[in-house]
Design a protein around this motif. Structure first.
Motif, short mmCIF file in Angstrom:
data_model
loop_
_atom_site.label_atom_id
_atom_site.label_comp_id
_atom_site.label_asym_id
_atom_site.label_seq_id
_atom_site.Cartn_x
_atom_site.Cartn_y
_atom_site.Cartn_z
N VAL A 100 -40.24 -11.53 15.63
CA VAL A 100 -39.75 -10.19 15.33
C VAL A 100 -40.61 -9.22 16.13
CG1 VAL A 100 -39.36 -8.45 13.56
CG2 VAL A 100 -38.99 -10.88 13.03
N GLU A 101 -39.99 -8.36 16.89
CA GLU A 101 -40.71 -7.48 17.80
C GLU A 101 -41.80 -6.69 17.08
OE1 GLU A 101 -39.81 -3.68 20.77
OE2 GLU A 101 -38.18 -4.76 19.82
N GLY A 102 -42.99 -6.65 17.70
CA GLY A 102 -44.09 -5.88 17.16
C GLY A 102 -44.71 -6.45 15.91
N SER A 103 -44.55 -7.74 15.66
CA SER A 103 -45.09 -8.34 14.44
C SER A 103 -45.48 -9.78 14.71
CB SER A 103 -44.05 -8.28 13.32
OG SER A 103 -43.09 -9.33 13.46
N LEU A 104 -46.04 -10.42 13.68
CA LEU A 104 -46.35 -11.84 13.74
C LEU A 104 -45.33 -12.67 12.97
CD1 LEU A 104 -50.22 -11.62 13.30
CD2 LEU A 104 -48.98 -12.25 15.36
N LEU A 105 -44.29 -12.04 12.49
CA LEU A 105 -43.25 -12.74 11.75
C LEU A 105 -42.26 -13.40 12.71
CD1 LEU A 105 -42.44 -10.09 8.99
CD2 LEU A 105 -44.03 -12.02 8.87
N PHE A 117 -39.39 -14.72 8.24
CA PHE A 117 -40.38 -15.44 7.44
C PHE A 117 -41.75 -15.40 8.08
CE2 PHE A 117 -38.32 -18.36 10.36
CZ PHE A 117 -39.38 -19.10 10.90
N ASP A 118 -42.77 -15.66 7.26
CA ASP A 118 -44.15 -15.78 7.70
C ASP A 118 -44.34 -17.22 8.18
OD1 ASP A 118 -46.99 -16.42 7.65
OD2 ASP A 118 -47.30 -14.54 6.57
N PRO A 119 -44.68 -17.45 9.45
CA PRO A 119 -44.76 -18.81 9.97
C PRO A 119 -45.93 -19.62 9.42
CG PRO A 119 -45.50 -17.28 11.64
CD PRO A 119 -44.97 -16.45 10.52
N VAL A 120 -46.94 -18.97 8.84
CA VAL A 120 -48.09 -19.69 8.29
C VAL A 120 -47.83 -20.13 6.85
CG1 VAL A 120 -50.53 -19.55 7.68
CG2 VAL A 120 -49.72 -18.58 9.82
N THR A 121 -47.39 -19.20 6.01
CA THR A 121 -47.17 -19.52 4.59
C THR A 121 -45.76 -20.02 4.32
OG1 THR A 121 -46.44 -17.28 4.04
CG2 THR A 121 -48.82 -17.72 3.98
N ALA A 162 -33.48 -0.88 2.64
CA ALA A 162 -34.33 -1.61 1.69
C ALA A 162 -35.68 -1.88 2.33
CB ALA A 162 -33.67 -2.92 1.27
N LEU A 163 -36.71 -2.00 1.48
CA LEU A 163 -38.06 -2.27 1.93
C LEU A 163 -38.56 -3.54 1.26
CD1 LEU A 163 -39.99 -0.63 3.86
CD2 LEU A 163 -41.30 -0.09 1.81
N TYR A 164 -39.16 -4.44 2.05
CA TYR A 164 -39.60 -5.74 1.54
C TYR A 164 -41.09 -5.93 1.80
CZ TYR A 164 -34.61 -6.69 1.42
OH TYR A 164 -33.27 -6.62 1.16
N ASP A 165 -41.75 -6.61 0.87
CA ASP A 165 -43.17 -6.91 0.98
C ASP A 165 -43.38 -8.01 2.01
OD1 ASP A 165 -45.76 -8.42 0.15
OD2 ASP A 165 -45.89 -6.51 -0.91
N LEU A 166 -44.33 -7.81 2.95
CA LEU A 166 -44.55 -8.81 4.00
C LEU A 166 -45.14 -10.11 3.46
CD1 LEU A 166 -46.00 -6.89 7.09
CD2 LEU A 166 -43.66 -7.63 6.65
N VAL A 167 -45.84 -10.05 2.32
CA VAL A 167 -46.51 -11.24 1.79
C VAL A 167 -45.60 -12.04 0.88
CG1 VAL A 167 -48.48 -12.08 0.45
CG2 VAL A 167 -48.75 -10.11 1.97
N GLN A 602 -54.04 -15.64 4.43
CA GLN A 602 -54.12 -16.80 5.32
C GLN A 602 -53.64 -16.44 6.73
OE1 GLN A 602 -52.54 -16.51 2.27
NE2 GLN A 602 -51.90 -18.57 1.66
N SER A 603 -52.53 -15.73 6.79
CA SER A 603 -51.96 -15.38 8.09
C SER A 603 -52.87 -14.41 8.84
CB SER A 603 -50.58 -14.76 7.90
OG SER A 603 -49.70 -15.68 7.28
N ALA A 604 -53.41 -13.42 8.14
CA ALA A 604 -54.27 -12.43 8.79
C ALA A 604 -55.53 -13.09 9.33
CB ALA A 604 -54.63 -11.32 7.81
#
Length: 682
Positions: A100-105, A117-121, A162-167, A602-604
Motif C-alpha cells: 500500500v503506497e506510503g506504508s508498510l502494509l 493486512f500487516d505482513p508481520v502479524t 471509515a477509519l480503521y486501526d492499523l494494529v 512487532q512490525s515497528a
C-alpha cells in the motif's frame, strides 16, 4: 497528494542487477573468467507450507510472503518459521499482492475483494466485505494516528468514510455525512446543482492530510472538513471561494505547514490560502495568486513559491496568455505572515513550471514549454530571476547546483532529444560547454528505453563523474573551475548493454549493467570487468525486480511515519540535500526506542531494524546467468569492489525456478520441492 517519488529522492537507485533477457554466448574476458566459483551460500533453514508454492515475495518489513494453491502464508526469514496462514487468499496471482503506497502494509485483491493486512502479524486492517462498498474511491494510511482511512460507495450509491486501526483492524468510526451540504438547501435549479455537486464529490478521490495525531483534514468538492481522528466528528468546515462564474474550485491540493504549526495551506485553481487548524478560519485577508493553476508549492525559508501550470483549454480563468502556441504562466512568492505577494507582478514563465530544486537561498526552476525544457534561477527573497530570459536545455532537468562557475545541471533524455551536462553562465545566460557531454541518440521506435540513455552521475568532492553512453566514456567535471575532461578511453560492455547505475566506491567508479560490472579507476583506467550472459527466460527476473520495491517501501513508509511535512520537504531536494535528509532519518531511527508510529510493536521493531540496515549501500549486486553445464540457471552475488563472486546458488533445473532475494538481510529463498522452501544466507 502525491507521495510516490520520495524513495528515489532519499537514497537514489538501489543497486540490484536485473536480467535483461538477452541471449548471449559466454565470452572470456581478459580480466575475469565467467565460470562460476564454488557456492558461498549456506542453507539457514528449511520450511514446509501447505500446498504447492506458486510465488514468493519479500515485504519491506522482512516477512516473506509465500503463495500456494492452498493459502497465502508469511515466513519469518530469520528463523524459517511460518508466522501466519490465510487459506482464504490461496491461489492469488503474484501481481495481486503489493504494498500500500506510503506504508508498510500489503494489500491483496481479486474480483470483488480487497484485503489490507500487516505482513508481520497477519492482522487484517481492512476487508472490503466488512464495509460492503461497490467501489473503493480513496484509501490512505495515516501512521501518525495509526489508522487507515477508506472512502467508498455502496451499491445503493451512498458514500461512507471509515477509519480503521492499523494494529487491530478495528473500525474506529464511520462518517456518512461528510458529503452533506454545508450551505442551506436550495430549491429548483439550485437544488439540482447541489445534487449534481454531491454526486460528483462522492465519486471523486479525497484530498487527505494528517494534521497531527488528532486531526485529519479532507477536501471534497463540497469544501474543507477537519475530522477528529478519534471519533470522525467534523470539527470545522470551510468553503473555498468560488470563481466569478460561481463555480467551485477544480484543482485543490492540501499542504502541511513546515514552519508554522497553527495552519494548513490549501491551493485552489490559481489561489493559495492559509487556514487555521483550530477553527478553519482564513488567516490571510485575501489569497495569494499566480497566473495559471497551482500545481505545487515550495516552502522556502524566504517565502512560499507557487509553481503554476497552464489550465486546460476551455476551462475559465482570469486570464489565458498564449505566445507562439505556448500558454504563458506567472509565478510568484507569498509571504508567510499575510500572504502578500513579494513581486508586484507575477514573473512571466514561458510554459508550465514543472520542478523547483532548492539550492541555498535560491531555487532552480524547470519550465516545460511544449515538451521543451527551459531553466532559470529564482532569488526567493526578492522574487527576481537571475537570468534575463529562460535558457533552453536539452532533455529534462534531473540535477542542478549553483557554484562559482554558474548553474551546473544534468538532464534526462526523452524520446526526441539527448540528455546533456553543461554549465550556464549566470551573467550572460550562455552555455559554457560548446561541445557538451551528451547521452546516446534516442530511439524513435516504439521500444524506446529511456534508462539506456541516462547520464549516470555521482559526486565526489569538487568532481562530478559522468558516464556518457554516446561514446561510452567516463568524464570528470570540475565543479569549481567549470571545466570537464574525458577519463581514459572507451569502456565497452559485453552483450550490447549500457550501464543502469553508477557508484563511487573506495577503489574508484563502478558501472553496473544487468549482466556487466566494471570497476574504473579515477583516472579512467579499467581495473576489473566481469560479464555473465543472461538466461533466455525473462520470467526469471521477477524476484530481482522485487528487491527494488523492498527498499523503496522501507524509505517511503519511514518518511510517512514522520508525517506529510517531512514528505513534502524531502520532495524538493537535490542530491546533497537528500543525503542530509537521509541522515536525519537515520539519526531519528537510531534513537533509543524509536519506532514507526501507528504500527504493531512487532512490525515497528522489525521495520526499524531493517530500515537501519538498509541505509548501508549494498556492497554487491546480483546477476542471473546460465549454469556452467548449460542446464538450469544460477544466481551470483558479485562484489562491487573486487568484481569477484561472493556467493553462488544453483536455482535448479526448472525453466522458471521460484525464488526471492532480500539484499537487506543478505538472503535468498528457493523452492526446492512443490511445498518446500529453503533459506540461504549469502
Amino acid at each position: 497528494m502525491k507521495r510516490t517519488i520520495l524513495a528515489g529522492v532519499l537514497l537514489g537507485p538501489v543497486s540490484v542487477i536485473l536480467s535483461s533477457g538477452i541471449s548471449s554466448e559466454p565470452r572470456q574476458l581478459n580480466t575475469q573468467a565467467v565460470a562460476p566459483a564454488p557456492s558461498g551460500a549456506t542453507a539457514a533453514w528449511t520450511v514446509k507450507v501447505k500446498g504447492d508454492i506458486r510465488w514468493e515475495q519479500v515485504t519491506p518489513m522482512g516477512a516473506l510472503l509465500v503463495s500456494t494453491d492452498a493459502e497465502l502464508a508469511a515466513v519469518d526469514i530469520e528463523h524459517g518459521q511460518v508466522m501466519w496462514e490465510k487459506p482464504e487468499l490461496g491461489g492469488l496471482l503474484a501481481d495481486s499482492v503489493h504494498m500500500v503506497e506510503g506504508s508498510l502494509l500489503m494489500e491483496a485483491t481479486r474480483p470483488g475483494l480487497l484485503v489490507i493486512f500487516d505482513p508481520v502479524t497477519g492482522a487484517v486492517v481492512f476487508d472490503s466485505h466488512r464495509l460492503s462498498p461497490a467501489q473503493i474511491v480513496t484509501r490512505r494510511v495515516l501512521p501518525q494516528s495509526g489508522t487507515l482511512l477508506v472512502h467508498g460507495q455502496r451499491p445503493d450509491g451512498t458514500s461512507v468514510v471509515a477509519l480503521y486501526d492499523l494494529v487491530t483492524g478495528e473500525q474506529r468510526w464511520t462518517n456518512e455525512a461528510l458529503f452533506d451540504q454545508a450551505e442551506p438547501k436550495k430549491r429548483g435549479f439550485g437544488a439540482l446543482i447541489q445534487g449534481l455537486q454531491r454526486t460528483a464529490a462522492e465519486g471523486s478521490a479525497l484530498e487527505v492530510l494528517q494534521a497531527g495525531p488528532d486531526m485529519i483534514i479532507v477536501h471534497t468538492l463540497m469544501g474543507l472538513r477537519a475530522l477528529d481522528a478519534r471519533t470522525g466528528a467534523v470539527r470545522w468546515s470551510a468553503a473555498l471561494p468560488t470563481t466569478r462564474w460561481s463555480q467551485s474550485p477544480r484543482h485543490v491540493r492540501l499542504y502541511p505547514s513546515l514552519n508554522k504549526i497553527d495552519r494548513v495551506y490549501v491551493s485552489f485553481d490559481d489561489h493559495l490560502m492559509a487556514y487555521g487548524l483550530a477553527d478553519g478560519q482564513a488567516l490571510w485577508a485575501k489569497p495569494a495568486s499566480v497566473e495559471g493553476y497551482i500545481r505545487d508549492i515550495v516552502q522556502h525559508p524566504s517565502g512560499i513559491i507557487m509553481l503554476p501550470e497552464a489550465p486546460p483549454e476551455g476551462e475559465p480563468m482570469r486570464s489565458r496568455r498564449v505566445t507562439n502556441g505556448v500558454v504563458q504562466t506567472g509565478l510568484n512568492v507569498a509571504r508567510y505572515e499575510d500572504g502578500a505577494m513579494v513581486a508586484a507582478k507575477p514573473l512571466r514563465m514561458h510554459g508550465n513550471v514543472v520542478d523547483a530544486m532548492v539550492v541555498g537561498d535560491a531555487v532552480v526552476l524547470a519550465v516545460d514549454a511544449e515538451s521543451r525544457t527551459f531553466v532559470n534561477v529564482l532569488d526567493v527573497a526578492t522574487a527576481t530571476l537571475r537570468l534575463k530570459k529562460d535558457v533552453k536545455i536539452k532533455g529534462q532537468l534531473a540535477y542542478a547546483e549553483l557554484g562559482p562557475c554558474g548553474l551546473l545541471y544534468v538532464s534526462r533524455p526523452d524520446a526526441t532529444i539527448n540528455a546533456e551536462v553543461n554549465i550556464i553562465d549566470l551573467a550572460t545566460g550562455e552555455a559554457k560547454f560548446k561541445d557538451a557531454i551528451e547521452s546516446g541518440k534516442p530511439l524513435s521506435a516504439g521500444d524506446y528505453n529511456a534508462a539506456r540513455y541516462y547520464l549516470h552521475h555521482a559526486l565526489e568532492g569538487r568532481t562530478l563523474f559522468v558516464f556518457a553512453n554516446r561514446d561510452h566514456r567516463l568524464y570528470a567535471v570540475d565543479r569549481v573551475a567549470g571545466t570537464f575532461r574525458a577519463l581514459g578511453g572507451e569502456i565497452k560492455l559485453q552483450g550490447r548493454e549500457d550501464p543502469i547505475d553508477m557508484e563511487i566506491r573506495p577503489a574508484g567508479v563502478v558501472l553496473i549493467a544487468p549482466q556487466n560490472l566494471v570497476l574504473v579507476a579515477r583516472d579512467g583506467q579499467i581495473n576489473q570487468q566481469v560479464y555473465y550472459p543472461a538466461p533466455e527466460l525473462p520470467g526469471l527476473v521477477r524476484a530481482l525486480y522485487a528487491v527494488n520495491a523492498v527498499r523503496a517501501g522501507l524509505y517511503g513508509a519511514a518518511a510517512s511515519a514522520y508525517g506529510d511535512a517531512f514528505t513534502q520537504a524531502s520532495q524538493k531536494t537535490t542530491d546533497p540535500n537528500a543525503r542530509y535528509i537521509t541522515g536525519q532519518l537515520a539519526t531519528a531511527y537510531s534513537q533509543s526506542g524509536a519506532q514507526l508510529t501507528g504500527y504493531s510493536r512487532q512490525s515497528a521493531a522489525l521495520a526499524t531494524k531493517r530500515f537501519k540496515a538498509s541505509l548501508t549501500v549494498p556492497g554487491s549486486v546480483f546477476m542471473l546467468t546460465r549454469a556452467p553445464d548449460g542446464n538450469g540457471n544460477v544466481l551470483l552475488q558479485i562484489d562491487k569492489d573486487s568484481g569477484q563472486q561472493r556467493a553462488r546458488v544453483d536455482l535448479g533445473k526448472e525453466r522458471e525456478p521460484v525464488y526471492a532475494v532480500d539484499d537487506v538481510a543478505g538472503m535468498l529463498f528457493l523452492r526446492t520441492a512443490p511445498s518446500t522452501l529453503v533459506g540461504y544466507r549469502l
